[in-house]
Scaffold this active site. Structure first.
Site, mmCIF file in Angstrom:
data_model
loop_
_atom_site.group_PDB
_atom_site.id
_atom_site.type_symbol
_atom_site.label_atom_id
_atom_site.label_comp_id
_atom_site.label_asym_id
_atom_site.label_seq_id
_atom_site.Cartn_x
_atom_site.Cartn_y
_atom_site.Cartn_z
ATOM 1 N N ASN A 29 -2.274 20.954 -3.404
ATOM 2 C CA ASN A 29 -3.316 19.934 -3.530
ATOM 3 C C ASN A 29 -4.124 19.954 -2.234
ATOM 4 O OD1 ASN A 29 -4.863 17.674 -3.784
ATOM 5 N ND2 ASN A 29 -3.177 16.274 -4.221
ATOM 6 N N ARG A 113 -4.243 21.753 -7.938
ATOM 7 C CA ARG A 113 -4.912 20.550 -8.439
ATOM 8 C C ARG A 113 -6.405 20.700 -8.176
ATOM 9 N NH1 ARG A 113 -5.766 14.850 -5.594
ATOM 10 N NH2 ARG A 113 -6.721 13.816 -7.362
ATOM 11 N N HIS A 202 -7.640 11.066 -12.168
ATOM 12 C CA HIS A 202 -6.193 10.779 -12.281
ATOM 13 C C HIS A 202 -5.649 11.235 -13.639
ATOM 14 C CE1 HIS A 202 -6.857 7.083 -9.440
ATOM 15 N NE2 HIS A 202 -6.389 8.092 -8.719
ATOM 16 N N HIS A 230 -3.088 2.960 -13.440
ATOM 17 C CA HIS A 230 -2.699 3.741 -12.256
ATOM 18 C C HIS A 230 -3.208 2.961 -11.047
ATOM 19 C CE1 HIS A 230 -2.235 7.710 -10.006
ATOM 20 N NE2 HIS A 230 -2.975 6.982 -9.179
ATOM 21 N N ASN A 233 -4.035 3.588 -3.941
ATOM 22 C CA ASN A 233 -5.249 3.443 -3.131
ATOM 23 C C ASN A 233 -6.482 3.647 -3.995
ATOM 24 O OD1 ASN A 233 -4.742 2.814 -0.469
ATOM 25 N ND2 ASN A 233 -3.867 4.855 -0.137
ATOM 26 N N ARG A 263 -12.582 1.256 -2.204
ATOM 27 C CA ARG A 263 -13.735 1.465 -3.102
ATOM 28 C C ARG A 263 -14.005 0.203 -3.912
ATOM 29 N NH1 ARG A 263 -11.335 6.632 -5.849
ATOM 30 N NH2 ARG A 263 -10.282 7.253 -3.946
ATOM 31 N N PHE A 307 -1.977 -2.559 -0.115
ATOM 32 C CA PHE A 307 -1.602 -3.663 -0.999
ATOM 33 C C PHE A 307 -0.383 -4.440 -0.495
ATOM 34 C CE2 PHE A 307 -4.140 -1.048 -3.909
ATOM 35 C CZ PHE A 307 -5.024 -2.018 -4.361
ATOM 36 N N ARG A 308 0.517 -3.734 0.214
ATOM 37 C CA ARG A 308 1.703 -4.446 0.712
ATOM 38 C C ARG A 308 1.312 -5.581 1.655
ATOM 39 N NH1 ARG A 308 5.051 0.949 1.452
ATOM 40 N NH2 ARG A 308 2.903 1.515 1.886
ATOM 41 N N GLY A 354 1.549 4.004 -6.472
ATOM 42 C CA GLY A 354 2.218 3.249 -5.403
ATOM 43 C C GLY A 354 2.371 1.761 -5.663
ATOM 44 N N GLY A 356 1.441 -0.023 -8.649
ATOM 45 C CA GLY A 356 1.849 -0.347 -10.022
ATOM 46 C C GLY A 356 3.320 -0.091 -10.295
ATOM 47 N N GLU A 407 2.539 13.595 -10.328
ATOM 48 C CA GLU A 407 1.455 14.538 -10.636
ATOM 49 C C GLU A 407 1.864 15.973 -10.317
ATOM 50 O OE1 GLU A 407 -1.015 11.539 -8.594
ATOM 51 O OE2 GLU A 407 -2.653 12.346 -9.788
HETATM 52 P P1 ADP Z 1 -2.887 7.186 -3.324
HETATM 53 O O1 ADP Z 1 -2.047 8.300 -3.912
HETATM 54 O O2 ADP Z 1 -4.103 6.842 -4.126
HETATM 55 O O3 ADP Z 1 -3.152 7.333 -1.856
HETATM 56 P P2 ADP Z 1 -0.503 5.594 -3.788
HETATM 57 O O4 ADP Z 1 -0.253 5.814 -5.224
HETATM 58 O O5 ADP Z 1 0.393 6.273 -2.800
HETATM 59 O O6 ADP Z 1 -2.016 5.864 -3.423
HETATM 60 O O7 ADP Z 1 -0.435 4.011 -3.528
HETATM 61 C C1 ADP Z 1 -0.615 3.469 -2.251
HETATM 62 C C2 ADP Z 1 -0.572 1.945 -2.352
HETATM 63 O O8 ADP Z 1 0.664 1.560 -2.940
HETATM 64 C C3 ADP Z 1 -0.651 1.285 -0.990
HETATM 65 O O9 ADP Z 1 -1.659 0.301 -0.979
HETATM 66 C C4 ADP Z 1 0.722 0.615 -0.834
HETATM 67 O O10 ADP Z 1 0.632 -0.607 -0.191
HETATM 68 C C5 ADP Z 1 1.167 0.422 -2.263
HETATM 69 N N1 ADP Z 1 2.631 0.371 -2.314
HETATM 70 C C6 ADP Z 1 3.514 1.335 -2.046
HETATM 71 N N2 ADP Z 1 4.779 0.875 -2.145
HETATM 72 C C7 ADP Z 1 4.696 -0.428 -2.467
HETATM 73 C C8 ADP Z 1 5.643 -1.480 -2.713
HETATM 74 N N3 ADP Z 1 6.946 -1.267 -2.630
HETATM 75 N N4 ADP Z 1 5.151 -2.695 -3.033
HETATM 76 C C9 ADP Z 1 3.839 -2.920 -3.109
HETATM 77 N N5 ADP Z 1 2.909 -1.981 -2.893
HETATM 78 C C10 ADP Z 1 3.314 -0.757 -2.573
#
Ligand code: ADP
Length: 420
Positions: A29, A113, A202, A230, A233, A263, A307-308, A354, A356, A407
């Site tokens: 990727n 990818r 996605h 999905h 981020n 975004r 999001f955390r 992440g 969801g 993925e």
């Molecule tokens: P991308 O692949 O688009 O960079 P991810 O699918 O890795 O994104 O998701 C990242 C997001 O998931 C971050 O905002 C993170 O805070 C959130 N995240 C990861 N683990 C947790 C968790 N245990 N609880 C809540 N949010 C989480």
């Protein structure tokens, strides 16, 4: 990989594993200055090694290499381009001490990818000169991503000229959308001249997760109406009816749809001109703001794009976090409502990526809007983090599932299917 490895793989993979068959697929990727990789034995679907090259072509580049069961190794070393980065990855994989294969001959195929396949690719395909040309023609639809993906293909061709390679497109799964879902109401000539339409992204994740949902529910994929959320981020929703994607929230680019990390998702297009005038900015600056300074980062007043942090803020009653998480969940729920109408019903709603797949909090906040679908969550099951789980209660009319996306495994599967 999921600790119940066999719960996430096909029966054919289990048979291959029992027969000791190996089919090592290198999944690549490639971003503009980064490269993520995984080596997966597609026969038993086990992860052999994974890693990441960062800051390619920039000072301070490094390779992080993690063989399964072994120690993670970080090597800070100059990488002037992607060819050099892939060379370092191949060296790491074949290294006498920390390597996982004896020689490059043990890598059967490479799966790449590719972000944008335009209207040309509705499925994964073996990479040939003609395919590379067709991908190049999609470059203007994804100017940040496709050229980087192509550099990855070039580098692998140079270093492993006789290894078959497969292109797996983020857009391909969505190519089944009907015209009414993918057309924008702007002058039709822009579609004819420039192919301006909804493509969606996605796709590998939406396909993987919707298939897993059918397996988990013990139902035929083709008989179900599934909505996949999905939420990472980057975030998108898709509607999958009778095994085909019929709508998705991202559009010509990954900027449309849900509120994301940075975004904006859907906005009134007139805001662009309004802010440009007020702030004296040009179109490029505004697009940069919508891509990099908006989403939950922007709405929270710059608090965080993660999001955390925002969930922690919400739980403490911080006003900015509450405002942001409520708007995020509301947008997801609105799309679920729209896609329920688009499919004239819904059997299952899946949460992945992440946020969801890990956060019972967000599944709860979204499902609070969905009483009209007869949804009730099982409080205990909804604590699931990163494990395939039906999180709705036994009597819930519509099923809700948390399904970790994978993925890379999906790309390895597609590659295996085309080269075996
Ligand atoms: P991308 O692949 O688009 O960079 P991810 O699918 O890795 O994104 O998701 C990242 C997001 O998931 C971050 O905002 C993170 O805070 C959130 N995240 C990861 N683990 C947790 C968790 N245990 N609880 C809540 N949010 C989480």
């Amino acid at each position: 990989m999921n600790k119940n490895a066999y719960s996430t793989i096909d029966l054919s993979a289990r048979r291959n594993a029992q027969m000791g068959i190996k089919m090592n697929i290198l999944v690549i990727n490639c971003g503009s200055s980064s490269l993520k990789f995984q080596l997966i034995n597609a026969a038993d679907e086990k992860l052999i090694a994974k890693g990441l090259c960062e800051r390619i072509g920039i000072e301070g580049s490094q390779l992080v290499y993690a063989p399964t069961g072994g120690e993670k190794i970080t090597t800070v070393t100059p990488m002037k381009d992607h060819t050099q980065a892939i060379g370092l990855v191949l060296n790491a994989l074949t290294d006498e001490k920390a390597g996982v294969v004896k020689s490059l001959q043990e890598i059967s195929a490479v799966g790449h990818r590719i972000v944008h396949g335009g209207e040309k690719f509705a499925a994964s395909t073996i990479i040939t000169d003609e395919v590379i040309e067709a991908i190049q023609e999609c470059n203007e639809l994804a100017p940040l991503h496709n050229p980087a993906n192509l550099v990855g293909i070039d580098a692998c061709r140079e270093l492993m000229p006789s290894t078959p390679m497969v292109a797996v497109f983020d857009t391909a799964f969505h190519q089944t959308m009907p015209e009414e879902a993918y057309m924008y109401a702007i002058p039709y000539e822009y579609y004819q001249k420039y192919k301006v339409r909804r493509y969606g992204f996605h796709g590998t994740s939406h396909s993987y997760v919707s298939h897993r949902a059918a397996k988990l529910l013990g139902k035929n994929y083709e008989d179900l109406k599934i909505i996949v959320c999905h939420l990472g981020n980057g975030a998108s929703v898709s509607a999958v009816k009778n095994g085909k994607c019929v709508d998705t929230s991202m559009g010509l680019t990954p900027l449309e749809g849900l509120i994301m990390g940075t975004r904006s998702g859907d906005i009134d297009p007139a805001i662009i001109e309004f802010i440009a005038h007020k702030e004296g900015k040009n179109i490029d600056q505004i697009m940069d703001i919508l891509n990099k300074e908006s989403g939950v980062l922007g709405l929270s007043g710059g608090l965080s794009s993660d999001f955390r942090d925002l969930v922690a803020g919400y739980e403490k009653g911080d006003a900015a976090s509450v405002r942001t998480m409520k708007a995020f969940a509301y947008r997801v729920a609105k799309y679920i409502g729209a896609y329920t109408a688009a499919m004239n019903g819904v059997d299952a709603i899946c949460f992945t990526a992440g946020f969801g797949e890990n956060s019972g909090f967000i599944r709860n906040l979204v499902c609070d809007y969905l009483g009209f679908l007869g949804i009730a969550l099982d409080e205990q099951a909804n604590k699931a983090q990163g494990e395939e789980t039906v999180v709705s209660a036994a009597g819930s009319r519509t099923k809700v599932l948390a399904i970790p996306t994978n993925e890379e495994l999906a790309i390895a599967r597609e590659t295996f299917a085309l080269v075996k």
